[in-house]
Write an enzyme that holds these catalytic residues in place. Structure first.
Site, PDB file in Angstrom:
ATOM      1  N   GLU A   1      -1.323  -8.543   4.361  1.00 53.93           N
ATOM      2  CA  GLU A   1      -0.987  -8.816   5.769  1.00 53.93           C
ATOM      3  C   GLU A   1      -2.244  -8.983   6.622  1.00 53.93           C
ATOM      4  O   GLU A   1      -2.205  -9.538   7.723  1.00 53.93           O
ATOM      5  CB  GLU A   1      -0.111  -7.695   6.333  1.00 53.93           C
TER       6      GLU A   1
ATOM      7  N   HIS B   1      -3.774  -5.166   0.867  1.00 58.60           N
ATOM      8  CA  HIS B   1      -3.219  -5.511   2.176  1.00 58.60           C
ATOM      9  C   HIS B   1      -3.213  -7.010   2.410  1.00 58.60           C
ATOM     10  O   HIS B   1      -4.114  -7.553   3.058  1.00 58.60           O
ATOM     11  CB  HIS B   1      -4.000  -4.801   3.288  1.00 58.60           C
TER      12      HIS B   1
ATOM     13  N   CYS C   1       0.817  -1.217   0.000  1.00 60.55           N
ATOM     14  CA  CYS C   1       0.000   0.000   0.000  1.00 60.55           C
ATOM     15  C   CYS C   1       0.849   1.266   0.000  1.00 60.55           C
ATOM     16  O   CYS C   1       1.402   1.606  -1.043  1.00 60.55           O
ATOM     17  CB  CYS C   1      -1.005  -0.039   1.155  1.00 60.55           C
TER      18      CYS C   1
END
Ligand SMILES: N[C@@H](CCC(=O)NCCCC(=O)O)C(=O)O
Length: 268
Positions: free
Chosen positions: A230, A228, A120
């Site tokens: 993660e 994202h 990002c």
């Protein structure tokens, strides 16, 4: 027979630099990194090292320690002066202390073949660091979707799937995932306006916005993604594949480095 104690150098996980963000907590400046990014580096099988804003002359010292670099997301925007623009919306947060050292860090890491994973804001930083430019407000561009999340939504909704990305042929993502499309989350107001020279598009959103890129000329693994991975990574098979590929590259880099140190003639 006492068991051989492995030397630390034979067991240590690859060390991955995680540049911190700079935030005021009350009246005091802090260096911070999100827990989900730290967890993602561990899921990759690497040792996260959160690094406070470094001085430009410290970049090479830090890279001497690194087996990987992991650039996190952040609510802050890359300062538009780095792509020759003025700030479009002064209400949006910036983090010039992060920019000041990550922008020189990124090309140096790639030149050294140090594996790099960017998410990002980190994806946007990497594009700017290598000579690209960003839309400061993607949602105001004709033909482009609004890629922002809604602040008032529950966090699971904010980080939930929003749109598909289409994997481009011939890149890292196709090698890892195949030529496919898959849903991703979307929490960004900036986006790629001009891809830096030498970068390869790895994936696009339905509106054509670049959602992932890599630098094929770099010796080491590198992948930058706008979404994202993660977020709840351990329960997302695609995120696991991407993070494990990064971790494997960091292990390979570390092994090669250790071999070169072993082969280096010892100074008497
Ligand atoms: N500020 C930039 C980048 C957006 C970004 O990284 N969002 C995630 C913030 C919270 C988190 O770390 O998950 C933009 O708006 O484009």
């Amino acid at each position: 027979m006492t068991p051989a104690v492995p030397s630390p150098s034979t067991t240590r996980r690859p060390l991955v630099l995680v540049p911190a963000c700079n935030r005021l907590v009350g009246a005091h400046p802090f260096h911070i990194a999100g827990q989900k990014y730290i967890d993602a580096v561990r899921l990759a099988g690497c040792l996260p090292l959160v690094v406070p804003a470094a001085q430009p002359h410290e970049v090479d010292e830090l890279l001497d320690l690194a087996d990987g670099v992991f650039l996190t997301g952040s609510p802050s925007n890359v300062h538009p002066r780095h792509f020759d623009e003025v700030v479009h919306d002064p209400a949006l947060p910036l983090d010039p202390r992060r920019d000041d050292w990550t922008l020189p860090l990124i090309p140096r890491a790639l030149e050294r073949g140090i594996p790099l994973f960017a998410i990002c804001r980190g994806f946007q930083e990497a594009n700017v660091a290598l000579g690209g430019a960003l839309h400061q407000a993607v949602q105001e561009q004709p033909g482009l979707m609004d890629h922002r999340s809604r602040d008032g939504d529950p966090v699971d909704l904010q980080y939930g799937p929003v749109h598909p990305v289409m994997v481009e042929p011939g890149g890292v993502l196709e090698t890892l995932l195949g030529h496919m499309e898959f849903p991703v989350n979307s929490l960004h107001g900036q986006g790629i306006k001009r891809l830096a020279p030498g970068l390869r598009v790895e994936a696009r959103a339905p509106d054509g916005l670049v959602e992932a890129f890599s630098q094929p000329a770099a010796n080491g693994f590198n992948l930058a993604v706008q979404w994202h991975p993660e977020w709840q990574a351990q329960s997302n098979p695609i995120s696991v594949k991407l993070l494990r590929a990064f971790g494997d590259a960091c292990r390979t880099f570390r092994e090669r480095n250790r071999e070169s140190v072993r082969e280096r003639p010892r100074v008497p």
